[in-house]
Design an enzyme around this catalytic site. Sequence first.
Site, PDB file in Angstrom:
ATOM      1  N   ASN A 256       0.808  -1.229   0.000  1.00  0.00           N
ATOM      2  CA  ASN A 256       0.000   0.000   0.000  1.00  0.00           C
ATOM      3  C   ASN A 256       0.840   1.277   0.000  1.00  0.00           C
ATOM      4  OD1 ASN A 256       0.760  -0.504   2.634  1.00  0.00           O
ATOM      5  ND2 ASN A 256      -1.137   0.277   3.528  1.00  0.00           N
TER       6      ASN A 256
ATOM      7  N   LYS B 208      12.224  -8.327   1.427  1.00  0.00           N
ATOM      8  CA  LYS B 208      11.225  -8.992   0.584  1.00  0.00           C
ATOM      9  C   LYS B 208      10.038  -8.042   0.402  1.00  0.00           C
ATOM     10  CE  LYS B 208       7.648 -11.250   1.432  1.00  0.00           C
ATOM     11  NZ  LYS B 208       6.895 -10.623   0.331  1.00  0.00           N
ATOM     12  N   PRO B 209       9.854  -7.507  -0.808  1.00  0.00           N
ATOM     13  CA  PRO B 209       8.722  -6.598  -1.016  1.00  0.00           C
ATOM     14  C   PRO B 209       7.443  -7.398  -1.217  1.00  0.00           C
ATOM     15  CG  PRO B 209       9.900  -6.885  -3.074  1.00  0.00           C
ATOM     16  CD  PRO B 209      10.624  -7.726  -2.052  1.00  0.00           C
ATOM     17  N   ALA B 210       6.307  -6.717  -1.193  1.00  0.00           N
ATOM     18  CA  ALA B 210       5.025  -7.390  -1.451  1.00  0.00           C
ATOM     19  C   ALA B 210       4.984  -7.860  -2.901  1.00  0.00           C
ATOM     20  CB  ALA B 210       3.878  -6.435  -1.179  1.00  0.00           C
TER      21      ALA B 210
ATOM     22  N   GLY C 289       2.564  -5.062   7.724  1.00  0.00           N
ATOM     23  CA  GLY C 289       1.525  -5.808   7.012  1.00  0.00           C
ATOM     24  C   GLY C 289       0.365  -6.091   7.939  1.00  0.00           C
ATOM     25  N   SER C 290      -0.350  -7.162   7.652  1.00  0.00           N
ATOM     26  CA  SER C 290      -1.554  -7.453   8.425  1.00  0.00           C
ATOM     27  C   SER C 290      -1.214  -8.033   9.802  1.00  0.00           C
ATOM     28  CB  SER C 290      -2.414  -8.455   7.658  1.00  0.00           C
ATOM     29  OG  SER C 290      -1.696  -9.654   7.478  1.00  0.00           O
TER      30      SER C 290
ATOM     31  N   GLU D 221       4.671  -3.315  12.305  1.00  0.00           N
ATOM     32  CA  GLU D 221       3.637  -2.302  12.079  1.00  0.00           C
ATOM     33  C   GLU D 221       2.468  -3.046  11.466  1.00  0.00           C
ATOM     34  OE1 GLU D 221       3.908   0.566  13.140  1.00  0.00           O
ATOM     35  OE2 GLU D 221       6.059   0.942  13.280  1.00  0.00           O
ATOM     36  N   LEU D 222       1.396  -3.218  12.220  1.00  0.00           N
ATOM     37  CA  LEU D 222       0.320  -4.103  11.754  1.00  0.00           C
ATOM     38  C   LEU D 222      -0.951  -3.315  11.436  1.00  0.00           C
ATOM     39  CD1 LEU D 222       1.140  -6.934  14.306  1.00  0.00           C
ATOM     40  CD2 LEU D 222       2.026  -6.621  11.999  1.00  0.00           C
TER      41      LEU D 222
ATOM     42  N   CYS E  90      -3.154   1.738   6.973  1.00  0.00           N
ATOM     43  CA  CYS E  90      -3.411   1.214   8.319  1.00  0.00           C
ATOM     44  C   CYS E  90      -3.834   2.331   9.268  1.00  0.00           C
ATOM     45  CB  CYS E  90      -2.205   0.460   8.831  1.00  0.00           C
ATOM     46  SG  CYS E  90      -0.681   1.338   8.552  1.00  0.00           S
TER      47      CYS E  90
ATOM     48  N   GLU F   8     -10.896  -4.441  10.190  1.00  0.00           N
ATOM     49  CA  GLU F   8     -10.234  -3.408   9.410  1.00  0.00           C
ATOM     50  C   GLU F   8     -10.831  -3.415   7.995  1.00  0.00           C
ATOM     51  OE1 GLU F   8      -6.054  -4.155   8.774  1.00  0.00           O
ATOM     52  OE2 GLU F   8      -5.624  -2.014   8.736  1.00  0.00           O
TER      53      GLU F   8
HETATM   54  P1  ADP Z   1      -1.762  -7.114   3.283  1.00  0.00           P
HETATM   55  O1  ADP Z   1      -3.102  -7.441   3.841  1.00  0.00           O
HETATM   56  O2  ADP Z   1      -1.311  -5.715   3.451  1.00  0.00           O
HETATM   57  O3  ADP Z   1      -1.505  -7.676   1.919  1.00  0.00           O
HETATM   58  P2  ADP Z   1      -0.014  -9.101   4.328  1.00  0.00           P
HETATM   59  O4  ADP Z   1       0.318  -9.220   5.758  1.00  0.00           O
HETATM   60  O5  ADP Z   1      -0.708 -10.230   3.650  1.00  0.00           O
HETATM   61  O6  ADP Z   1      -0.814  -7.767   4.284  1.00  0.00           O
HETATM   62  O7  ADP Z   1       1.262  -8.755   3.490  1.00  0.00           O
HETATM   63  C1  ADP Z   1       2.285  -7.903   3.938  1.00  0.00           C
HETATM   64  C2  ADP Z   1       3.620  -8.506   3.578  1.00  0.00           C
HETATM   65  O8  ADP Z   1       3.733  -9.769   4.229  1.00  0.00           O
HETATM   66  C3  ADP Z   1       3.812  -8.795   2.083  1.00  0.00           C
HETATM   67  O9  ADP Z   1       5.162  -8.551   1.739  1.00  0.00           O
HETATM   68  C4  ADP Z   1       3.496 -10.253   1.989  1.00  0.00           C
HETATM   69  O10 ADP Z   1       4.133 -10.875   0.899  1.00  0.00           O
HETATM   70  C5  ADP Z   1       4.088 -10.762   3.294  1.00  0.00           C
HETATM   71  N1  ADP Z   1       3.604 -12.058   3.733  1.00  0.00           N
HETATM   72  C6  ADP Z   1       2.355 -12.568   3.652  1.00  0.00           C
HETATM   73  N2  ADP Z   1       2.317 -13.826   4.174  1.00  0.00           N
HETATM   74  C7  ADP Z   1       3.573 -14.110   4.599  1.00  0.00           C
HETATM   75  C8  ADP Z   1       4.199 -15.231   5.232  1.00  0.00           C
HETATM   76  N3  ADP Z   1       3.517 -16.340   5.537  1.00  0.00           N
HETATM   77  N4  ADP Z   1       5.518 -15.161   5.515  1.00  0.00           N
HETATM   78  C9  ADP Z   1       6.218 -14.048   5.219  1.00  0.00           C
HETATM   79  N5  ADP Z   1       5.702 -12.967   4.640  1.00  0.00           N
HETATM   80  C10 ADP Z   1       4.401 -12.978   4.331  1.00  0.00           C
END
Ligand code: ADP
Length: 475
Positions: A145, A168-170, A222-223, A244-245, A278, A379
């Site tokens: 985001n 590791k990016p999204a 992330g989440s 940061e969740l 967030c 959320e």
């Molecule tokens: P969002 O809901 O913002 O997509 P996520 O928590 O799913 O949030 O994703 C945020 C980051 O965490 C991304 O880089 C995603 O690839 C990573 N991610 C998701 N699942 C895993 C996992 N099991 N292990 C490591 N990284 C993860």
Amino acid sequence: MLYINGEWTDSSKGTFQITNPATGELLGEVADGTREDTEKAIEAASEAFQAWSSLTAFQRSDYLYRVYELMIERKEHLAETMTKEQGKPIRASRNEVQYAADFLLWYAEEAKRVYGEVLPAPRGDQRFFVLRQPVGVVGAITPWNYPISMLTRKIAPALAAGCTIVLKPAEQTPLCAIETIKLFAEVGIPNGVVNLIPTTDPSEVGDELLTNQAVKKITFTGSTEVGKTLAEKAGSQVKRISMELGGHAPFIVFPDADPVHAAKGASLVKFLNTGQACISPNRIFVHKSIVDEFTATLVERVNRMKAGNGLEEGVSIGPLVDKQALEKVNRQVTDAKEKGAEAVVGGVRLDQEHLQNGYFYAPTVLTNVTTDMQIYREETFGPVAPIIPFENTEEVIAMANDTNYGLASYVYTNDMKTAFHMFEKLQFGIVGINDINPTAAAAPFGGMKESGLGREGGKEGILEYLETKLGGFSI
Ligand code: ADP
């Protein structure tokens, strides 16, 4: 491409495709990193750590400063990449690149302010010194985001402290990450100091970061759901973590506030990044006496918003990032409507011809929102503003705090006493009082409760990458 030990390389697994969420157009292909690639990157970061952490703070600062300058120079290119890959309107992308650059500048400065301490010792022949040293190799996992600023918010303090990093990016936004890492490569950052592993398999790459003994710290944005599983795993090796969740920000408007001014603020912050932040307000509590005026102004502003491709002039609502995001918003709105809420504007997917290849949802205002609705607890991460009327201060404090999240909160009041009371009573890491943008590189950002651990930005941000070592000397 992956960036390992100063080289752009392919992956044995091939590539994956990146598409524009506004148009469905193919933007490019990116190497799909594996566990082995991650291992190599960690090895490179471990080898680089010795030399990088031995540089003077002035030398590390200088590298960060040069990346900052280059990022400003490339602002337009980075912003365009972001709008195409993530969908936010171009003006918002420019603002984000500036925010991302701010972290580079701030930590170029903070690198030189990592001070130790001399403490009073209990014996006359004893001396106590406190030394701060970099934790070592950092594993960083970032979201889609804010696909550039979330990188520099981690890389800049890590490098300033003397750490090296594997990021590791999204999977939705690797192009932004690649363009950002190119800046580090261009200023000649030593090999192995920064490494990048895009992948379609976050759990495989994440698992290597979490279980490899050489990684001393995990920083994640992330989440909450994913954050919890990562924290659990990191716990088995007692790795340092910062997280940061998610958030579920309350936005509270007291009867002494100007409802028109407050509604303008709400429309600006709620629909920023199409609600995919967030710190986005998720529950808008408005005092009964002014709720009609507030709602009318908000609706009028929402009616003027234009959805579309963020590269087009006048567009303020971009697409949601993907199909799942669209489905989640749709599910929450449908559930709310079934339980009695009214969508006074929006409440539908936008699928007119020029929007139908993207994941667009209409900016929405919901009234008659009650506590039994999913949107009240979950959320949202979408362009939906649920309005909940309230009657008195203690009631609204209880409702605002009645969540497992604790990241951002917003209050509108002109009463000094109410302002201080709310600042003290709200269980959130960030409180905006008549202020919809309480964030900056110089300010600590982070959440309480299940919204996170640790802080990013500010003087606090660099501490997350430093160990505190005590030296006791008998003389
Ligand atoms: P969002 O809901 O913002 O997509 P996520 O928590 O799913 O949030 O994703 C945020 C980051 O965490 C991304 O880089 C995603 O690839 C990573 N991610 C998701 N699942 C895993 C996992 N099991 N292990 C490591 N990284 C993860």
